[in-house]
Design an enzyme around this catalytic site. Structure first.
Site, PDB file in Angstrom:
ATOM      1  N   GLU A   1       1.007  -1.049  -0.727  1.00 52.15           N
ATOM      2  CA  GLU A   1       0.176  -0.116   0.011  1.00 52.15           C
ATOM      3  C   GLU A   1       0.772   1.590   0.067  1.00 52.15           C
ATOM      4  O   GLU A   1       0.510   2.036  -0.521  1.00 52.15           O
ATOM      5  CB  GLU A   1      -0.545   0.138   1.307  1.00 52.15           C
TER       6      GLU A   1
ATOM      7  N   CYS B   1     -23.902   5.016 -14.064  1.00 50.22           N
ATOM      8  CA  CYS B   1     -22.648   6.452 -13.861  1.00 50.22           C
ATOM      9  C   CYS B   1     -23.291   7.763 -14.883  1.00 50.22           C
ATOM     10  O   CYS B   1     -23.457   7.925 -15.742  1.00 50.22           O
ATOM     11  CB  CYS B   1     -21.440   5.296 -14.799  1.00 50.22           C
TER      12      CYS B   1
END
Length: 350
Positions: free
Chosen positions: A40, A210
């Site tokens: 990460e 969307c």
């Protein structure tokens, strides 16, 4: 909201990235958080394909939190060299030392993670979700792009109010089950379909909802950062070469290339000449081709000047306690920025 996560998870099951090395099922469960945390931090502002070889070399050298905590900064930055954003590497090392000293493991508490160097809200959430399957949201660059288009969010997400709005959406949409899969799924969606340019909207599982796609405004979102002309800075570097070795100095621990090794630097060519004029004539100084290196907030024009020395005797006002000669024919086991590596390569042909 449930439909959003279900659609993304269904797509992920069929098309997501299931072979990421930090998700390898052979990694023992107690070690998973360590591997997730490493990945990460490396993935902050860096693409997966770039990160993978660095990650693999890193875990080979530091297979555990203890090994990383007990390593030197030079060892850590040496393996970080070329990955960029070197504050990440320094903070990773500091966080490892703190984790090992205080917890002997990667903490499974969000607030504790958030207090560690180099771990922000999204990274802490990703560790909690990915390593501990805890219901935390994330908001990396890929997720910001997906949500900005899905909701047609107005404004650049660097603005506080826009960032808060995106966080609210991210937390609202995150499911309570399959949290680890969902966070990976929405990151994968942004990285492989909802890309910055040429997004593959027709293959997207949430295209029907969307707003950007339905209103034919995908290219408009997310709104870009207002353009600001980057200033240009100049630096003149002294490359003191002696029998296949070159002098480098360790930079201060903070700032640009903090803790890395670089050439002695000067603001202008006059200052460079003044520092060595008692021992080197101007005729012995060779100028290499200048080049530009771009940082996030400015351009740096680098002007290398080469001096062939003898007996590894650098001018007294150049050599200091943080200076060492390094063999040009060997990979130094210290942290070196990409432009410095570039110059070192060019010195081999002289």
């Amino acid at each position: 909201m449930a439909n959003f996560s279900q659609q993304i998870l269904k797509w992920f099951d069929a098309h997501g990235r299931h072979n990421l090395p930090w998700k390898d099922p052979v990694i023992p469960k107690p070690m998973r958080a360590y591997h997730i945390w490493l990945s990460e931090v490396m993935l902050q502002q860096t693409q997966v394909t770039t990160v993978i070889p660095y990650y693999q070399r890193f875990v080979a050298a530091f297979p555990s939190l203890q090994k990383l905590a007990q390593a030197s900064q030079d060892e850590v930055l040496s393996l970080w060299s070329g990955l960029g954003y070197y504050a990440r590497g320094r903070n990773l090392h500091k966080a490892a030392q703190q984790m090992w000293s205080e917890h002997k493991t990667v903490p499974n508490d969000f607030e504790t993670l958030l207090a560690l160097p180099g771990i922000g809200r999204s990274t802490a959430g990703a560790i909690m979700a990915q390593a501990y399957n805890a219901p935390y949201a994330i908001l990396d660059g890929n997720v910001k792009r997906v949500l900005a288009r899905y909701y047609a969010v107005q404004g650049w997400y660097g603005v506080s109010a826009v960032g808060k709005q995106l966080w609210q959406y991210s937390e609202t949409l995150a499911p309570k089950k399959r949290v680890a899969d969902y966070t990976q799924a929405i990151m994968d969606l942004g990285a492989t379909l909802c890309t910055r340019s040429k997004p593959k909207c027709t293959a997207c599982p949430i295209a029907k909802q969307c707003v950007a796609f339905q209103t034919d405004r995908v290219a408009e979102f997310p709104h870009k950062k207002p353009k600001k002309q980057k200033p240009v800075k100049q630096v003149y570097v002294l490359c003191l070469v002696d029998d296949g070795s070159v002098l480098l100095q360790q930079r201060p621990p903070t700032g640009i290339w903090g803790g890395l090794w670089s050439f002695p630097e000067f603001e202008d060519v006059t200052s460079l000449h003044a520092h060595i004029q008692d021992q080197v004539s101007q005729e012995d100084i060779q100028e290499l081709e200048s080049f530009r290196h771009t940082f996030s907030h400015y351009h740096l024009d680098i002007h290398p000047h080469v001096v062939m020395s003898s007996d590894k005797m650098a001018p007294a006002n150049v050599m200091d306690a943080q200076s060492r000669f390094f063999n040009l024919h060997q990979q130094p086991e210290v942290g070196i920025a990409a432009p410095v590596k570039r110059i070192m390569q060019s010195l081999l042909s002289l």
